[in-house]
Design a protein around this motif. Structure first.
Motif, mmCIF file in Angstrom:
data_model
loop_
_atom_site.group_PDB
_atom_site.id
_atom_site.type_symbol
_atom_site.label_atom_id
_atom_site.label_comp_id
_atom_site.label_asym_id
_atom_site.label_seq_id
_atom_site.Cartn_x
_atom_site.Cartn_y
_atom_site.Cartn_z
ATOM 1 N N VAL A 262 -23.036 26.152 14.282
ATOM 2 C CA VAL A 262 -23.455 27.542 14.525
ATOM 3 C C VAL A 262 -24.444 27.576 15.694
ATOM 4 N N GLU A 263 -25.345 26.617 15.719
ATOM 5 C CA GLU A 263 -26.324 26.576 16.825
ATOM 6 C C GLU A 263 -25.612 26.423 18.165
ATOM 7 N N ALA A 264 -24.583 25.578 18.189
ATOM 8 C CA ALA A 264 -23.842 25.383 19.446
ATOM 9 C C ALA A 264 -23.158 26.685 19.867
ATOM 10 N N ILE A 265 -22.526 27.374 18.901
ATOM 11 C CA ILE A 265 -21.865 28.651 19.239
ATOM 12 C C ILE A 265 -22.903 29.631 19.778
ATOM 13 N N ASP A 266 -24.053 29.629 19.155
ATOM 14 C CA ASP A 266 -25.127 30.534 19.562
ATOM 15 C C ASP A 266 -25.594 30.266 20.995
ATOM 16 N N GLU A 267 -25.611 28.975 21.355
ATOM 17 C CA GLU A 267 -26.194 28.603 22.654
ATOM 18 C C GLU A 267 -25.191 28.572 23.802
ATOM 19 N N VAL A 268 -23.907 28.309 23.482
ATOM 20 C CA VAL A 268 -22.941 28.075 24.568
ATOM 21 C C VAL A 268 -21.945 29.239 24.614
ATOM 22 N N PRO A 269 -22.039 30.096 25.629
ATOM 23 C CA PRO A 269 -21.170 31.286 25.661
ATOM 24 C C PRO A 269 -19.681 30.961 25.624
ATOM 25 N N ALA A 270 -19.275 29.801 26.157
ATOM 26 C CA ALA A 270 -17.835 29.502 26.175
ATOM 27 C C ALA A 270 -17.292 29.160 24.785
ATOM 28 N N LEU A 271 -18.159 28.855 23.836
ATOM 29 C CA LEU A 271 -17.671 28.595 22.470
ATOM 30 C C LEU A 271 -17.440 29.951 21.803
ATOM 31 N N CYS A 272 -16.210 30.197 21.397
ATOM 32 C CA CYS A 272 -15.846 31.526 20.880
ATOM 33 C C CYS A 272 -16.615 31.855 19.610
ATOM 34 N N ASP A 273 -16.925 33.155 19.474
ATOM 35 C CA ASP A 273 -17.711 33.575 18.307
ATOM 36 C C ASP A 273 -16.787 33.907 17.132
ATOM 37 N N HIS A 274 -16.077 32.886 16.694
ATOM 38 C CA HIS A 274 -15.160 33.027 15.556
ATOM 39 C C HIS A 274 -15.110 31.704 14.799
ATOM 40 N N VAL A 275 -15.254 31.791 13.482
ATOM 41 C CA VAL A 275 -15.142 30.593 12.641
ATOM 42 C C VAL A 275 -14.120 30.864 11.543
ATOM 43 N N HIS A 276 -13.123 29.978 11.434
ATOM 44 C CA HIS A 276 -12.173 30.072 10.321
ATOM 45 C C HIS A 276 -12.602 29.019 9.303
ATOM 46 N N LEU A 277 -13.067 29.478 8.151
ATOM 47 C CA LEU A 277 -13.635 28.555 7.161
ATOM 48 C C LEU A 277 -12.955 28.784 5.804
ATOM 49 N N PRO A 278 -11.871 28.047 5.538
ATOM 50 C CA PRO A 278 -11.106 28.288 4.315
ATOM 51 C C PRO A 278 -11.934 28.046 3.053
#
Ligand code: SF4
Length: 479
Positions: free
Chosen positions: A287-303
């Motif tokens: 989550v921290e990486a998604i928060d910091e790196v704009p190229a990481l898409c803001d979507h998590v698929h967590l079954p």
């Protein structure tokens, strides 16, 4: 084979097919006169292949790589099934329906196409093995998901006249890497970073069909990403059955988060997605990486699979409801909104009405942006298939309908709040009849929109949302 049989086969190929007895399903009966053709002798002047893929994105990408192997050997893609000399089915066995569909496809060749060489690849091939030759003797190649790296040798055997070529090797630490990959999606490049699975969910065939977990070396992944960026791809989707269990096997030894950051840092890459994550390996650092790196898409698929801890235990999911919800709280606490999607199974053996209610309350609590919901389906070689207290089929259907209705309401309410907002969309389709373009936001929302401009395919555009449905948004380009 006698001459008479040759003539029979020739005339069969020339006969109008509708007058032949139609195939009724899997090959429970096989006419002795139909022979399994030899690939080299049936093909004059170039071999053409046709692949049909069943199942998940991993399978879709495996097919892209299989096509690459074939192209490298001089095969050409057929325009359709009828023109193909080699027909490959890349199969799925996660649910019974998917497996039945493959056998039904194979049944269609029982009388109709003795000139074609038929191959069955993937999870069903691994699961059924030799049985496929028994049920559909016109099949010449059976190759399990963990044996793809052997495909060139298997094809050589076929080309040299092999009639029953098979590989079901699961004991490997190698991944399937190819010199050429025929990518079917011109905008989003799939890239498998980890194969197999070391978990043992009681309902799942994957550890049996895809073998143990094995990661691909980070250098190899990153050079492929650089090649993709050079070829014009801007969006990469990293794939794995448990993608976030990634462990770099090379001396560099980076973990999943470091790999995410490295892929996102490749010049030209604007979006990085990843699927599917296992909750057990979903750490705050992602989550921290998604928060910091704009190229990481803001979507998590967590079954999650179930909202009931006792069902999760029976499923051997290795986390409780509360542990799962704690991970969701990290996502919700991120400084930019991250969309969440999941998978659920209803009607697992022993699931009571109270357990099912807990799944419904979990849907309310999390507020997912999308849910893939399934009725439990017993699969061979899984511990759940022999569990007591099966839920009757009608009750499973009822629960599925209730869960889908509940989730639909949630999605309508969530999407309604997005009216007026603007999203950056990667345009990947044009609907001429509706006069609309379509694409996805970084949060993986499907957006249909109008624009006064032309030639938008592959471009990033800003779209303002004007209407919302449960599964997609509608808007206009901001120009
Ligand atoms: S984590 Fe469980 S459900 Fe996912 S592939 Fe592995 S065994 Fe199957």
């Amino acid at each position: 084979m006698s001459k008479a049989f040759d003539i029979w086969i020739e005339s069969l190929a020339a006969t109008a097919l509708p007058s032949l007895p139609s195939a009724t399903g899997a090959g429970d009966y096989y006419p002795e006169r139909v022979v399994r053709p030899n690939l080299s002798s049936t093909v004059a002047g170039g071999k053409r292949f046709h692949i049909e893929t069943f199942g998940c994105q991993m399978n879709a990408h495996d097919s892209e790589k299989v096509a690459g192997v074939l192209l490298e050997r001089g095969y050409r893609a057929a325009e359709n099934l009828a023109q193909a000399d080699l027909v490959l089915y890349n199969t799925c066995s996660i649910r019974e329906k998917a497996a039945q569909k493959v056998f039904s496809r194979l049944g269609e060749f029982r009388y109709a196409s003795p000139r074609k060489v038929i191959a069955v690849l993937g999870c069903l091939a691994q699961q059924e093995g030799e049985e496929i030759f028994e049920r559909a003797p016109w099949v010449s190649l059976v190759c399990g998901s963990a044996s793809y790296r052997k495909l060139p040798e298997l094809l050589t055997e076929l080309e040299e006249g092999g009639r029953r070529v098979m590989s079901l090797d699961l004991d490997t630490d190698e991944t399937f890497e190819t010199e050429i990959t025929r990518r079917d999606n011109p905008f989003r490049a799939y890239l498998t970073i980890i194969e197999g699975c070391d978990y043992a969910c009681s309902y799942c065939v994957v550890p049996h069909t895809r073998g143990p977990e094995r990661s691909r070396a980070s250098d190899s992944i990153l050079s492929e990403v650089r090649r993709l960026a050079d070829a014009g791809y801007t969006e990469i989707q990293l794939l794995g059955q448990t993608v976030n269990s990634y462990r770099d096997p090379s001396p560099r030894g980076i973990d999943f988060v470091a790999l995410l950051r490295a892929v996102a840092a490749v010049e030209g890459i604007r979006r990085v997605r990843f699927t599917t994550s296992h909750p057990n390996d979903f750490h705050r650092e992602i989550v921290e990486a998604i928060d910091e790196v704009p190229a990481l898409c803001d979507h998590v698929h967590l079954p999650v699979q179930s909202g009931s801890t006792s069902i999760l235990r029976a499923m051997r999911r290795t986390y409780t409801r509360d542990e799962y919800l704690e991970k969701i709280s990290w996502v919700r606490a991120a400084s930019r909104p991250i969309s969440l999607t999941t998978d659920i199974i209803v009607g697992f053996p022993g699931e009571t009405e109270e357990d099912f209610e807990e799944t419904l309350t979990l849907l309310d609590t999390v507020g997912y942006d999308g849910v893939f919901s399934f009725k439990y389906s017993p699969r061979p070689n899984t511990t759940a298939s022999s569990m007591a207290d099966a839920v009757p089929e009608e009750e499973k259907s009822r629960r599925l309908a209730v869960a889908m209705d509940r989730q639909r309401e949630i999605q309508i309410a969530r999407n309604q709040k997005l009216v007026g907002a603007a999203f950056e969309i990667l345009v990947d389709a044009r609907h001429e009849a509706r006069g609309q373009w379509a694409g996805r936001s970084t949060s993986n929302r499907m957006v249909n929109f109008t624009s006064p401009r032309e030639n938008l395919l592959g471009q990033y555009v800003q779209v303002k949302v004007t209407r919302a449905g449960p599964n997609s948004l509608v808007g206009d380009e901001v120009v």
